[in-house]
Enzyme design. Structure first.
Site, mmCIF file in Angstrom:
data_model
loop_
_atom_site.group_PDB
_atom_site.id
_atom_site.type_symbol
_atom_site.label_atom_id
_atom_site.label_comp_id
_atom_site.label_asym_id
_atom_site.label_seq_id
_atom_site.Cartn_x
_atom_site.Cartn_y
_atom_site.Cartn_z
ATOM 1 N N CYS A 99 -84.328 45.980 53.457
ATOM 2 C CA CYS A 99 -84.216 44.870 52.880
ATOM 3 C C CYS A 99 -82.290 45.077 52.109
ATOM 4 C CB CYS A 99 -85.449 45.107 51.657
ATOM 5 S SG CYS A 99 -85.358 45.932 50.635
ATOM 6 N N HIS A 149 -59.246 40.046 42.157
ATOM 7 C CA HIS A 149 -58.805 38.949 42.727
ATOM 8 C C HIS A 149 -57.460 37.879 42.386
ATOM 9 C CE1 HIS A 149 -59.497 35.358 45.606
ATOM 10 N NE2 HIS A 149 -60.341 36.416 46.068
#
Length: 616
Positions: free
Chosen positions: A26, A532
């Site tokens: 999962c 980032h």
């Protein structure tokens, strides 16, 4: 994480490939069905790099990995014959799955889980439609009502068709053959034969029952189909087996359902309805307690439909339905229990399922999403709902309450009970049915998917240093909605003045994008950070960036990670504002002491504040 080492260690710890019947995953866990639990070395599994915890539930041995579980799953697929394309989360297995209750719950959950969102969505639509009619906003004789009612009723009306698909996946049967069988059960001309006397099939008497919204007949028939298919495929010539097999199955199994499975199911339902009806007439409070306690159990087995003719006959003869009154307690009790789950759980996925399930149960009386998706898999909330149904149903029936119409037991249907019996006991019974399971679920609790598997300290606070020379600004000022909203994580943004990125803490490089525009780091305590460089700079394809590290490399605070050309990137039309965020907010939910204004690399930027989960 070294995926190959983790995969090999976990596979060895569970007893090797030969000890595994099936494997799926999962969002965070590897889910094994084990053949022999005695061969599992849990200590070895937990010692595997990257393994957070283990758990056993629903007949599965679960290994909690976290966000990188797909990579470990893929690595196990590479080194074994497990986790291949044939594996799916709805497959039955020949391996042991614990006691019969666990096996039953696992089967029900696997078959119904794919349907939950559709059930919840149409259930809510039905609730809103019922409210509109109740409050006079919509006339139920109009074509508008008919259309909206079809939208809200169609899915559960043709539930056997959906169950045919999921049951076929679970039992590894041919899905479209299962669909053909289910289609015959709810085919309009077959539905019209319900109750018609003197029916025969090649001279054999047929007692046609309703399969609309039924559950058990189609699951049983698909299980038989799965075995019959394997037999026929083994015996029939290859040239004809693909079309002869479904023809034979439809030809044999559908009449078998009409002749045996359906009538037997209906007979069981009728017997139970008659027996409980007798008790209800002799000792009303006991009848109410039984109906309130067992109604949702009957729903699970599809036996509740046997009570419908009895209720209809009661309404026709007396103008009231005494059997329906305690069902309000049963329905609202399960809705209250799932509300308790929503309040107590720390699992966001469980919360997102429990909330609409609670609304669907309270407003529309549609409890399938609550039962199959939440309460039954968690076990305790379902039991607490039964307790609330027993107490509330007993009180309601002791007050002599009855329905003056055939309605779906729900919050919006309560007006149907007004005008008969003791109204004080009605509202006391309803209050008890709601309050008791809610409090039991919140106070006594259940095995929470997050709490039960988070038997680890979630680390200590981590001081994140500035990886850049520049100006620190709030993340909300970043010109990118995803970063600004904190969707990817919390932190601080920096407008750089020097094109060099340094490590903000001692870490392992877990993501080094070839384009050089972003770096992912993981601290030994588990904090995961993303730096980032700029907004949408991935579109530069690495131009103007120079990556100085590689994935898997260990760095210390202050090590050079990336160099980039601020002027060239800006000239190309890109914003160089650089978000520095913690990407696992469950482990580090709070950002403290954020810097503001001028900063140099190595200066404190913010504090990643850890939170510890404790077992409830």
């Amino acid at each position: 994480m070294d995926y190959s080492k983790t995969a090999a260690a976990v596979l060895q710890g569970v007893g090797g490939e030969k000890n595994v019947s099936s494997l799926v995953h999962c969002a965070t866990r590897l889910r094994f069905v084990i053949k022999d639990n005695a061969l599992v070395d849990t200590a070895a599994v937990k010692a595997a790099p990257g393994v957070i915890a283990t758990a056993e539930a629903g007949g599965q041995y679960q290994v909690v990995i976290g966000n990188e579980v797909p990579e470990v799953f893929a690595e196990i697929a590479r080194i074994s014959n497990l986790a291949g394309p044939a594996s799916n989360e709805n497959s039955a297995s020949d391996g042991p799955k614990g006691n019969l209750l666990n096996r039953f719950i696992a089967m029900i959950s696997a078959i119904f889980t794919p349907l939950l969102w559709a059930l919840a969505g149409t259930g809510l639509l039905k609730a809103f439609l019922a409210a509109a009619v109740t409050f006079g906003w919509l006339d139920n004789t109009t074509s508008t009502f008919l259309i909206l009612n079809a939208l809200s009723d169609a899915f559960i009306n043709f539930l056997p068709l959906a169950l045919a698909i999921t049951a076929a996946k679970y039992f590894n049967a041919a899905q479209f053959t299962s669909l053909a069988i289910a289609g015959a059960l709810v085919y309009p001309s077959m539905v019209d034969l319900n109750g018609v006397p003197d029916l025969t099939f090649f001279g054999i008497p047929v007692t046609m029952v309703s399969y609309v919204s039924s559950v058990i007949p189609i699951i049983v028939i698909v299980w038989l189909q799965s075995h019959a298919e394997r037999f026929l495929y083994a015996k029939l010539p290859a040239a004809i087996r693909r079309f002869v097999t479904p023809m034979l199955l439809v030809l044999i199994l559908v009449p078998l359902t009409f002749l045996v499975i359906g009538p037997v199911s209906n007979l069981i339902s009728g017997g139970l309805a008659g027996g409980i009806g007798w008790i209800f007439n002799v000792v009303p409070w006991l009848g109410g307690a039984i109906m309130g306690g067992l109604w949702q159990v009957f729903v699970i087995f599809g036996l509740h439909w046997g009570f419908v003719p009895l209720m209809t006959a009661e309404l026709q003869t007396s103008g009231y339905i005494y059997l329906i009154a305690p069902l309000f307690a049963a329905v609202l009790a399960q809705a209250a229990a799932v509300t308790g789950v929503w309040v107590r759980t720390k699992d966001e996925n469980l919360k997102s399922l429990a909330a609409p399930a609670a609304l669907s149960g309270f407003l529309a009386g549609v409890t399938e999403p609550a039962i199959y998706g939440v309460n039954l898999p968690l076990k305790r909330p379902f039991v607490f709902g039964v307790v609330g149904g027993v107490l509330g149903g007993g009180l309601i029936s002791a007050g002599g309450l009855a329905g003056n119409a055939f309605v779906l037991p729900s919050g919006l249907g309560i007006p149907a009970l007004l005008g008969t019996g003791n109204l004080v006991l009605l509202f006391i019974g309803l209050a008890v049915a709601i309050i008791v399971p809610f409090l039991l679920t919140v106070i006594v609790g259940f095995k929470d998917p997050v709490v039960a598997t988070a038997a680890l300290a979630l680390g200590t606070d981590l001081q994140v240093l500035s990886p850049l020379d520049g100006t620190a600004v709030p993340l909300t000022e970043v010109a990118d909605a995803v970063f600004a909203a904190g969707t990817l994580g919390r932190g601080v943004a920096i407008l750089p003045r020097v094109g060099a990125v340094y490590a903000p803490f001692d870490a392992e490089v877990v993501a080094a994008f070839p384009t050089g525009h972003a770096i992912g780091l993981r601290h030994a305590d588990g904090a995961e950070a993303l730096i980032h460089i700029g907004i949408d700079t991935v579109k530069l394809g690495g131009k103007h960036f120079s990556l100085k590290v590689e994935k898997g490399q260990r760095v210390v605070a202050g090590d050079l990670l990336v160099e980039f050309d601020i002027s060239a990137i800006t000239a190309a039309g890109y914003d160089v504002t650089t978000p520095v965020i913690i990407t696992n907010p469950r482990k580090y939910p709070t950002i403290g002491s954020p810097a503001s204004g001028p900063v140099a690399h190595g200066d404190p930027l913010f504090l990643a504040v850890a939170e510890e989960l404790t077992l409830a």
